[in-house]
Design an enzyme around this catalytic site. Structure first.
Site, PDB file in Angstrom:
ATOM      1  N   ASN A   1       3.170  -9.315  10.174  1.00 32.42           N
ATOM      2  CA  ASN A   1       3.528  -8.730   8.881  1.00 32.42           C
ATOM      3  C   ASN A   1       5.053  -8.643   8.879  1.00 32.42           C
ATOM      4  O   ASN A   1       5.621  -7.693   9.411  1.00 32.42           O
ATOM      5  CB  ASN A   1       2.907  -7.346   8.704  1.00 32.42           C
ATOM      6  CG  ASN A   1       3.255  -6.765   7.330  1.00 32.42           C
ATOM      7  OD1 ASN A   1       4.114  -7.294   6.618  1.00 32.42           O
ATOM      8  ND2 ASN A   1       2.588  -5.682   6.968  1.00 32.42           N
TER       9      ASN A   1
ATOM     10  N   GLU B   1      -0.579 -14.454   8.571  1.00 30.47           N
ATOM     11  CA  GLU B   1       0.359 -13.544   7.892  1.00 30.47           C
ATOM     12  C   GLU B   1      -0.445 -12.426   7.231  1.00 30.47           C
ATOM     13  O   GLU B   1      -1.442 -12.696   6.555  1.00 30.47           O
ATOM     14  CB  GLU B   1       1.110 -14.371   6.837  1.00 30.47           C
ATOM     15  CG  GLU B   1       2.056 -13.583   5.959  1.00 30.47           C
ATOM     16  CD  GLU B   1       2.703 -14.495   4.901  1.00 30.47           C
ATOM     17  OE1 GLU B   1       2.555 -15.748   4.963  1.00 30.47           O
ATOM     18  OE2 GLU B   1       3.316 -13.936   3.974  1.00 30.47           O
TER      19      GLU B   1
ATOM     20  N   ARG C   1       5.708   6.381   4.238  1.00 30.17           N
ATOM     21  CA  ARG C   1       6.446   5.649   3.216  1.00 30.17           C
ATOM     22  C   ARG C   1       5.486   5.170   2.123  1.00 30.17           C
ATOM     23  O   ARG C   1       4.518   4.484   2.409  1.00 30.17           O
ATOM     24  CB  ARG C   1       7.093   4.458   3.915  1.00 30.17           C
ATOM     25  CG  ARG C   1       7.544   3.334   3.057  1.00 30.17           C
ATOM     26  CD  ARG C   1       7.613   2.074   3.933  1.00 30.17           C
ATOM     27  NE  ARG C   1       8.169   0.974   3.204  1.00 30.17           N
ATOM     28  CZ  ARG C   1       7.856  -0.299   3.423  1.00 30.17           C
ATOM     29  NH1 ARG C   1       6.989  -0.622   4.371  1.00 30.17           N
ATOM     30  NH2 ARG C   1       8.398  -1.247   2.727  1.00 30.17           N
TER      31      ARG C   1
ATOM     32  N   ALA D   1       9.669  -7.012   4.488  1.00 27.65           N
ATOM     33  CA  ALA D   1      10.616  -7.591   3.521  1.00 27.65           C
ATOM     34  C   ALA D   1      11.190  -8.932   3.985  1.00 27.65           C
ATOM     35  O   ALA D   1      11.588  -9.757   3.146  1.00 27.65           O
ATOM     36  CB  ALA D   1      11.744  -6.602   3.245  1.00 27.65           C
TER      37      ALA D   1
ATOM     38  N   HIS E   1      10.127 -12.400   2.443  1.00 29.32           N
ATOM     39  CA  HIS E   1      10.667 -12.958   1.205  1.00 29.32           C
ATOM     40  C   HIS E   1      12.085 -13.491   1.371  1.00 29.32           C
ATOM     41  O   HIS E   1      12.669 -13.999   0.417  1.00 29.32           O
ATOM     42  CB  HIS E   1      10.648 -11.877   0.112  1.00 29.32           C
ATOM     43  CG  HIS E   1       9.392 -11.057   0.114  1.00 29.32           C
ATOM     44  ND1 HIS E   1       8.155 -11.606  -0.131  1.00 29.32           N
ATOM     45  CD2 HIS E   1       9.169  -9.738   0.400  1.00 29.32           C
ATOM     46  CE1 HIS E   1       7.229 -10.649  -0.024  1.00 29.32           C
ATOM     47  NE2 HIS E   1       7.818  -9.515   0.296  1.00 29.32           N
TER      48      HIS E   1
ATOM     49  N   TYR F   1       0.914   1.875   0.599  1.00 26.98           N
ATOM     50  CA  TYR F   1       0.597   1.419   1.963  1.00 26.98           C
ATOM     51  C   TYR F   1      -0.454   2.267   2.682  1.00 26.98           C
ATOM     52  O   TYR F   1      -0.837   1.934   3.805  1.00 26.98           O
ATOM     53  CB  TYR F   1       1.892   1.356   2.788  1.00 26.98           C
ATOM     54  CG  TYR F   1       2.901   0.382   2.233  1.00 26.98           C
ATOM     55  CD1 TYR F   1       2.635  -0.987   2.199  1.00 26.98           C
ATOM     56  CD2 TYR F   1       4.116   0.825   1.701  1.00 26.98           C
ATOM     57  CE1 TYR F   1       3.550  -1.889   1.666  1.00 26.98           C
ATOM     58  CE2 TYR F   1       5.041  -0.068   1.169  1.00 26.98           C
ATOM     59  CZ  TYR F   1       4.751  -1.422   1.158  1.00 26.98           C
ATOM     60  OH  TYR F   1       5.657  -2.319   0.632  1.00 26.98           O
TER      61      TYR F   1
ATOM     62  N   HIS G   1      -0.273  -8.817   4.876  1.00 25.24           N
ATOM     63  CA  HIS G   1       0.402  -7.799   4.061  1.00 25.24           C
ATOM     64  C   HIS G   1      -0.604  -6.722   3.726  1.00 25.24           C
ATOM     65  O   HIS G   1      -1.734  -7.026   3.295  1.00 25.24           O
ATOM     66  CB  HIS G   1       0.971  -8.407   2.775  1.00 25.24           C
ATOM     67  CG  HIS G   1       1.963  -9.475   3.076  1.00 25.24           C
ATOM     68  ND1 HIS G   1       3.224  -9.185   3.550  1.00 25.24           N
ATOM     69  CD2 HIS G   1       1.864 -10.822   3.052  1.00 25.24           C
ATOM     70  CE1 HIS G   1       3.856 -10.313   3.786  1.00 25.24           C
ATOM     71  NE2 HIS G   1       3.050 -11.326   3.497  1.00 25.24           N
ATOM     72  N   ILE G   2      -0.188  -5.499   3.909  1.00 29.18           N
ATOM     73  CA  ILE G   2      -1.073  -4.366   3.651  1.00 29.18           C
ATOM     74  C   ILE G   2      -1.368  -4.276   2.149  1.00 29.18           C
ATOM     75  O   ILE G   2      -2.511  -4.076   1.736  1.00 29.18           O
ATOM     76  CB  ILE G   2      -0.412  -3.073   4.177  1.00 29.18           C
ATOM     77  CG1 ILE G   2      -0.228  -3.183   5.697  1.00 29.18           C
ATOM     78  CG2 ILE G   2      -1.218  -1.833   3.787  1.00 29.18           C
ATOM     79  CD1 ILE G   2       0.750  -2.159   6.265  1.00 29.18           C
ATOM     80  N   SER G   3      -0.315  -4.419   1.363  1.00 32.21           N
ATOM     81  CA  SER G   3      -0.470  -4.355  -0.099  1.00 32.21           C
ATOM     82  C   SER G   3      -0.748  -5.752  -0.648  1.00 32.21           C
ATOM     83  O   SER G   3      -0.496  -6.762   0.034  1.00 32.21           O
ATOM     84  CB  SER G   3       0.807  -3.794  -0.728  1.00 32.21           C
ATOM     85  OG  SER G   3       1.889  -4.696  -0.527  1.00 32.21           O
TER      86      SER G   3
ATOM     87  N   ARG H   1       2.461  -7.161  -7.307  1.00 29.30           N
ATOM     88  CA  ARG H   1       3.695  -6.379  -7.309  1.00 29.30           C
ATOM     89  C   ARG H   1       4.857  -7.184  -7.918  1.00 29.30           C
ATOM     90  O   ARG H   1       4.629  -8.162  -8.615  1.00 29.30           O
ATOM     91  CB  ARG H   1       3.974  -5.901  -5.881  1.00 29.30           C
ATOM     92  CG  ARG H   1       2.833  -5.043  -5.343  1.00 29.30           C
ATOM     93  CD  ARG H   1       3.095  -4.539  -3.951  1.00 29.30           C
ATOM     94  NE  ARG H   1       4.269  -3.663  -3.909  1.00 29.30           N
ATOM     95  CZ  ARG H   1       4.873  -3.289  -2.772  1.00 29.30           C
ATOM     96  NH1 ARG H   1       4.408  -3.708  -1.604  1.00 29.30           N
ATOM     97  NH2 ARG H   1       5.927  -2.502  -2.821  1.00 29.30           N
TER      98      ARG H   1
ATOM     99  N   PRO I   1      10.529  -4.817   9.169  1.00 35.51           N
ATOM    100  CA  PRO I   1      11.274  -3.606   8.840  1.00 35.51           C
ATOM    101  C   PRO I   1      10.497  -2.598   8.001  1.00 35.51           C
ATOM    102  O   PRO I   1       9.717  -2.980   7.129  1.00 35.51           O
ATOM    103  CB  PRO I   1      12.484  -4.131   8.054  1.00 35.51           C
ATOM    104  CG  PRO I   1      12.100  -5.494   7.607  1.00 35.51           C
ATOM    105  CD  PRO I   1      11.161  -6.028   8.638  1.00 35.51           C
ATOM    106  N   ASN I   2      10.755  -1.349   8.314  1.00 36.14           N
ATOM    107  CA  ASN I   2      10.212  -0.179   7.600  1.00 36.14           C
ATOM    108  C   ASN I   2       8.754   0.119   7.920  1.00 36.14           C
ATOM    109  O   ASN I   2       8.242   1.167   7.520  1.00 36.14           O
ATOM    110  CB  ASN I   2      10.416  -0.307   6.070  1.00 36.14           C
ATOM    111  CG  ASN I   2      11.873  -0.471   5.705  1.00 36.14           C
ATOM    112  OD1 ASN I   2      12.682   0.377   6.068  1.00 36.14           O
ATOM    113  ND2 ASN I   2      12.224  -1.555   5.048  1.00 36.14           N
TER     114      ASN I   2
ATOM    115  N   ASP J   1      11.558 -20.640  10.731  1.00 40.93           N
ATOM    116  CA  ASP J   1      11.935 -21.656  11.725  1.00 40.93           C
ATOM    117  C   ASP J   1      11.355 -21.315  13.096  1.00 40.93           C
ATOM    118  O   ASP J   1      10.866 -22.195  13.808  1.00 40.93           O
ATOM    119  CB  ASP J   1      13.461 -21.774  11.823  1.00 40.93           C
ATOM    120  CG  ASP J   1      14.069 -22.534  10.653  1.00 40.93           C
ATOM    121  OD1 ASP J   1      13.313 -23.134   9.867  1.00 40.93           O
ATOM    122  OD2 ASP J   1      15.308 -22.524  10.529  1.00 40.93           O
TER     123      ASP J   1
HETATM  124  C1  DQA Z   1       4.475  -5.711   2.976  1.00 41.85           C
HETATM  125  C2  DQA Z   1       4.880  -6.228   1.594  1.00 41.85           C
HETATM  126  C3  DQA Z   1       6.369  -6.545   1.528  1.00 41.85           C
HETATM  127  O1  DQA Z   1       6.710  -7.046   0.239  1.00 41.85           O
HETATM  128  C4  DQA Z   1       7.172  -5.284   1.786  1.00 41.85           C
HETATM  129  O2  DQA Z   1       8.555  -5.576   1.797  1.00 41.85           O
HETATM  130  C5  DQA Z   1       6.742  -4.567   3.012  1.00 41.85           C
HETATM  131  C6  DQA Z   1       5.341  -4.532   3.406  1.00 41.85           C
HETATM  132  C7  DQA Z   1       3.015  -5.264   3.047  1.00 41.85           C
HETATM  133  O3  DQA Z   1       2.526  -5.076   4.160  1.00 41.85           O
HETATM  134  O4  DQA Z   1       2.370  -5.067   2.007  1.00 41.85           O
HETATM  135  O5  DQA Z   1       7.563  -3.906   3.663  1.00 41.85           O
HETATM  136  O6  DQA Z   1       4.653  -6.773   3.907  1.00 41.85           O
END
Ligand code: DQA
Length: 149
Positions: free
Chosen positions: A75, A99, A19, A78, A81, A24, A101-103, A108, A11-12, A88
């Protein structure tokens, strides 16, 4: 092993580039997709690239990957978490999972430090920006190539 790799985004991430660019960056998800396709071609991988704001769609793509793919780069955003359901689904996939994550989630808020997906992932990349995706593809290509040797 199949050279098809699913690159899945939660998501997002459709808002990537717009954003919170201080977190990011300015690259869009279309830029990330183009990078993945270019590097995928260099590595001899076929790429299926998807994004959804809906948990069930990500789960359905993981089920699809189960039938066809040799690896998953994910990725989960959210859902990382929160989602036992994505964990599953990944547990029902038998090939490499990386896995991304950009950040740097560990730099954080505390709620971002825990990942359900990390309980399954073979590797985790965090904080390397969007480059993390192509690095993950390189790793999956190596794992697929090593299996063949
Ligand atoms: C994220 C980190 C997550 O905590 C966050 O909810 C995201 C992006 C990242 O790519 O850094 O939406 O997965």
């Amino acid at each position: 092993m199949s050279r098809l790799v699913y690159v899945l985004n939660g998501p997002n991430l459709n808002l990537l580039g717009k954003r919170q660019p201080h977190i990011y960056g300015h690259e869009t998800l279309a830029d990330v997709e183009a990078d993945c396709r270019r590097v995928g071609q260099e590595l001899g991988l076929e790429i299926r690239f998807h994004q959804s704001n809906r948990e069930y769609e990500i789960i359905d793509w993981i089920h699809e990957a189960r039938e066809t793919a040799g690896g998953i780069v994910i990725n989960p955003a959210a859902f990382t978490h929160t989602s036992v359901a994505i964990l599953d689904a990944l547990n029902a996939f038998e090939f490499p999972v990386i896995e991304v994550h950009i950040s740097n989630v560990h730099k954080r808020e505390a709620f971002r430090h825990h990942s359900y997906v990390s309980l399954r992932a073979d590797g985790v990349i965090a904080g390397l920006g969007t480059q993390g995706y192509t690095l993950a593809l390189q790793r999956i290509a190596k794992l697929i190539n090593d299996k063949k040797a």
